[in-house]
Enzyme design. Structure first.
Site, mmCIF file in Angstrom:
data_model
loop_
_atom_site.group_PDB
_atom_site.id
_atom_site.type_symbol
_atom_site.label_atom_id
_atom_site.label_comp_id
_atom_site.label_asym_id
_atom_site.label_seq_id
_atom_site.Cartn_x
_atom_site.Cartn_y
_atom_site.Cartn_z
ATOM 1 N N ARG A 123 0.958 -1.099 -0.034
ATOM 2 C CA ARG A 123 0.047 -0.090 -0.188
ATOM 3 C C ARG A 123 0.970 1.242 0.254
ATOM 4 O O ARG A 123 1.901 1.297 0.485
ATOM 5 C CB ARG A 123 -0.865 0.179 1.409
ATOM 6 N N GLU A 134 -3.697 7.814 -4.151
ATOM 7 C CA GLU A 134 -4.190 7.325 -5.503
ATOM 8 C C GLU A 134 -5.509 7.960 -6.257
ATOM 9 O O GLU A 134 -6.443 8.285 -5.411
ATOM 10 C CB GLU A 134 -4.314 5.892 -5.547
ATOM 11 N N HIS A 172 -1.574 0.563 -9.879
ATOM 12 C CA HIS A 172 -2.214 -0.384 -9.192
ATOM 13 C C HIS A 172 -2.571 -1.503 -9.929
ATOM 14 O O HIS A 172 -3.979 -1.649 -9.902
ATOM 15 C CB HIS A 172 -3.238 0.347 -8.365
HETATM 16 P P1 NAP Z 1 -0.589 -11.388 4.940
HETATM 17 O O1 NAP Z 1 -0.679 -12.718 4.422
HETATM 18 O O2 NAP Z 1 -1.558 -10.792 5.917
HETATM 19 O O3 NAP Z 1 0.684 -10.852 5.228
HETATM 20 C C1 NAP Z 1 1.057 -9.590 5.742
HETATM 21 C C2 NAP Z 1 2.276 -9.820 6.573
HETATM 22 O O4 NAP Z 1 2.934 -8.506 6.836
HETATM 23 C C3 NAP Z 1 2.347 -10.598 7.595
HETATM 24 O O5 NAP Z 1 3.132 -11.545 7.766
HETATM 25 C C4 NAP Z 1 2.524 -9.765 8.785
HETATM 26 O O6 NAP Z 1 3.007 -10.376 9.995
HETATM 27 C C5 NAP Z 1 3.154 -8.562 8.262
HETATM 28 N N1 NAP Z 1 3.159 -7.494 9.005
HETATM 29 C C6 NAP Z 1 2.139 -6.963 9.729
HETATM 30 N N2 NAP Z 1 2.729 -5.751 10.407
HETATM 31 C C7 NAP Z 1 3.722 -5.564 9.933
HETATM 32 C C8 NAP Z 1 4.683 -4.799 10.507
HETATM 33 N N3 NAP Z 1 4.316 -3.643 11.278
HETATM 34 N N4 NAP Z 1 6.096 -4.770 10.249
HETATM 35 C C9 NAP Z 1 6.494 -5.808 9.290
HETATM 36 N N5 NAP Z 1 5.752 -6.854 9.206
HETATM 37 C C10 NAP Z 1 4.359 -6.623 9.233
HETATM 38 O O7 NAP Z 1 -1.324 -10.272 3.850
HETATM 39 P P2 NAP Z 1 -0.843 -10.788 2.126
HETATM 40 O O8 NAP Z 1 -2.060 -11.483 1.479
HETATM 41 O O9 NAP Z 1 0.420 -11.009 1.761
HETATM 42 O O10 NAP Z 1 -0.952 -8.928 1.557
HETATM 43 C C11 NAP Z 1 -0.037 -8.039 1.897
HETATM 44 C C12 NAP Z 1 -0.694 -6.713 1.355
HETATM 45 O O11 NAP Z 1 -0.507 -6.357 0.075
HETATM 46 C C13 NAP Z 1 -2.290 -6.485 1.600
HETATM 47 O O12 NAP Z 1 -2.426 -5.986 2.977
HETATM 48 C C14 NAP Z 1 -2.552 -5.522 0.771
HETATM 49 O O13 NAP Z 1 -2.533 -4.113 1.227
HETATM 50 C C15 NAP Z 1 -1.307 -5.583 -0.448
HETATM 51 N N6 NAP Z 1 -1.795 -5.936 -1.733
HETATM 52 C C16 NAP Z 1 -1.618 -5.227 -2.606
HETATM 53 C C17 NAP Z 1 -2.094 -5.727 -3.902
HETATM 54 C C18 NAP Z 1 -1.923 -4.781 -5.257
HETATM 55 O O14 NAP Z 1 -2.790 -4.570 -5.962
HETATM 56 N N7 NAP Z 1 -0.734 -4.206 -5.341
HETATM 57 C C19 NAP Z 1 -2.531 -6.776 -4.075
HETATM 58 C C20 NAP Z 1 -2.762 -7.715 -3.005
HETATM 59 C C21 NAP Z 1 -2.494 -7.227 -1.859
HETATM 60 P P3 NAP Z 1 2.060 -10.908 11.055
HETATM 61 O O15 NAP Z 1 2.040 -12.464 10.522
HETATM 62 O O16 NAP Z 1 2.443 -10.638 12.427
HETATM 63 O O17 NAP Z 1 0.454 -10.621 10.830
#
Ligand code: NAP
Length: 321
Positions: A238, A267, A285
């Site tokens: 994000r 955005e 995006h």
């Molecule tokens: P996820 O499985 O929830 O993974 C997020 C990871 O970040 C988890 O390992 C979490 O740790 C860690 N985290 C949380 N807070 C943190 C911090 N303060 N410092 C370091 N690490 C931290 O989510 P995901 O499915 O991988 O998706 C990640 C993000 O990608 C989404 O939230 C979304 O905003 C973004 N995204 C963007 C697009 C796009 O179109 N560009 C598409 C999909 C997703 P914990 O295990 O402790 O919770």
């Protein structure tokens, strides 16, 4: 009588069919987000809301939708929704993880390879008729194979990015919130390090944490200054995780080699100075933008919404109500 639901954007049609069978569906036909006022008006009498990352579902919007029982987000990141307000009103919030993980990891790699190998610069040059032919010193980029990749946030997408890194024989460092077990480190062939160590030692750094109060501007001036002048930053998480103004300064001063972004702080606006720079790739995006991923996201968002309206527990709740 059918329950009334609002879908804030046109989505893959097929996936919406089951919703029409059970609900009275209103869809915003315009290919742009509803204004806050239009959203509030459209939500009158609705029990279900299917919304996207571009909808700001803030406390006021939620408070003015007293019939709402479910907010089904079309996306995995749900920072666009005031979860506290929804929870306090007993509204279930859901999201669509997993089905976009590989797609977003692919886009991350597309950006990493583009910035490393200067494809964006080459393409612009060629189209402008400025390419003079092969040259030994023309548009030299950075070797990806064997380099060190730093992954910040090691959830679904971070792990999918790590799996791809091994095809490039990369060394992978990880900084994430919850410490990784030795088993996970071994399974993914990664090494847990501090954020400082990751910033100081990685050739490529990629962000995959969610947007929270804790991660807002987690990469700012101080962190960028810790990076190497030969290193690159990629962001497909994000926009607000990264201080865009600080990034522009670092790129202008050559403090880091380049950046590749898919997401932005405000955005669809992009910090103007970034638009002038050659050493940055700017994608609009596109993380989950494949037909397959978007269809699966729509199916999942519809399933989540229907499940809650039937009084059952959805597959992917993000709050506990
Ligand atoms: P996820 O499985 O929830 O993974 C997020 C990871 O970040 C988890 O390992 C979490 O740790 C860690 N985290 C949380 N807070 C943190 C911090 N303060 N410092 C370091 N690490 C931290 O989510 P995901 O499915 O991988 O998706 C990640 C993000 O990608 C989404 O939230 C979304 O905003 C973004 N995204 C963007 C697009 C796009 O179109 N560009 C598409 C999909 C997703 P914990 O295990 O402790 O919770």
């Amino acid at each position: 009588m059918k329950e009334k639901v609002l879908v804030t954007r046109a989505l893959p049609q097929e996936a919406l069919l089951p919703l029409y069978e059970e609900c009275e569906v209103e869809i915003n036909p315009a290919d742009c987000p509803l204004s806050q006022q239009d959203l509030i008006t459209a939500l009158r009498g609705k029990k279900g809301l299917l919304c996207t990352v571009s909808d700001d579902i803030n406390a006021e919007v939620i408070a003015k939708a007293p019939h709402l029982q479910v907010i089904s987000n079309y996306g995995v990141g749900y920072n666009n929704i005031n979860i506290e307000e929804a929870s306090s009103r007993g509204i279930v919030v859901t999201n669509t993880p997993d089905v976009l993980t590989e797609t977003t990891a692919d886009l991350t790699w597309a950006l990493l390879l583009t910035i490393a190998r200067r494809l964006h610069e080459g393409e612009r040059l060629l189209r402008a008729g400025k390419w003079k032919g092969w040259s030994p010193l023309f548009l030299l980029g950075q070797e990806v194979t064997g380099a060190r990749l730093g992954i910040i946030g090691f959830g679904r997408i971070g792990r999918a990015v790590a799996r791809r890194a091994h095809a490039f024989q990369m060394n992978v460092s990880v900084y994430t919130r919850t410490p990784l077990t030795a088993e996970i480190e071994e399974e993914y062939g990664v090494e847990s390090v501090s954020l400082d160590a990751l910033l100081q030692t990685s050739d490529f750094i990629t962000l995959h944490a969610p947007l929270t109060e804790e991660t807002f501007h987690m990469i700012g001036r101080k962190q960028l200054q810790q990076m190497r002048s030969t290193s690159y930053l990629i962001n497909t998480s994000r926009g607000p995780l990264l201080d865009e103004e600080a990034l522009a300064i670092s790129l202008q001063r050559g403090e880091i080699a380049g950046a590749a972004l898919d997401v932005y702080e405000d955005e669809p606006n992009v910090t103007k100075s970034l638009l002038q720079l050659e050493n940055v790739v700017l994608a609009p995006h596109l993380g989950s933008a494949t037909r397959t991923a978007r269809e699966r996201m729509a199916q999942l968002a519809v399933a989540n919404l229907r499940t809650v309206l039937r009084g059952e527990r959805p597959r992917y709740p993000v709050n506990d109500v």
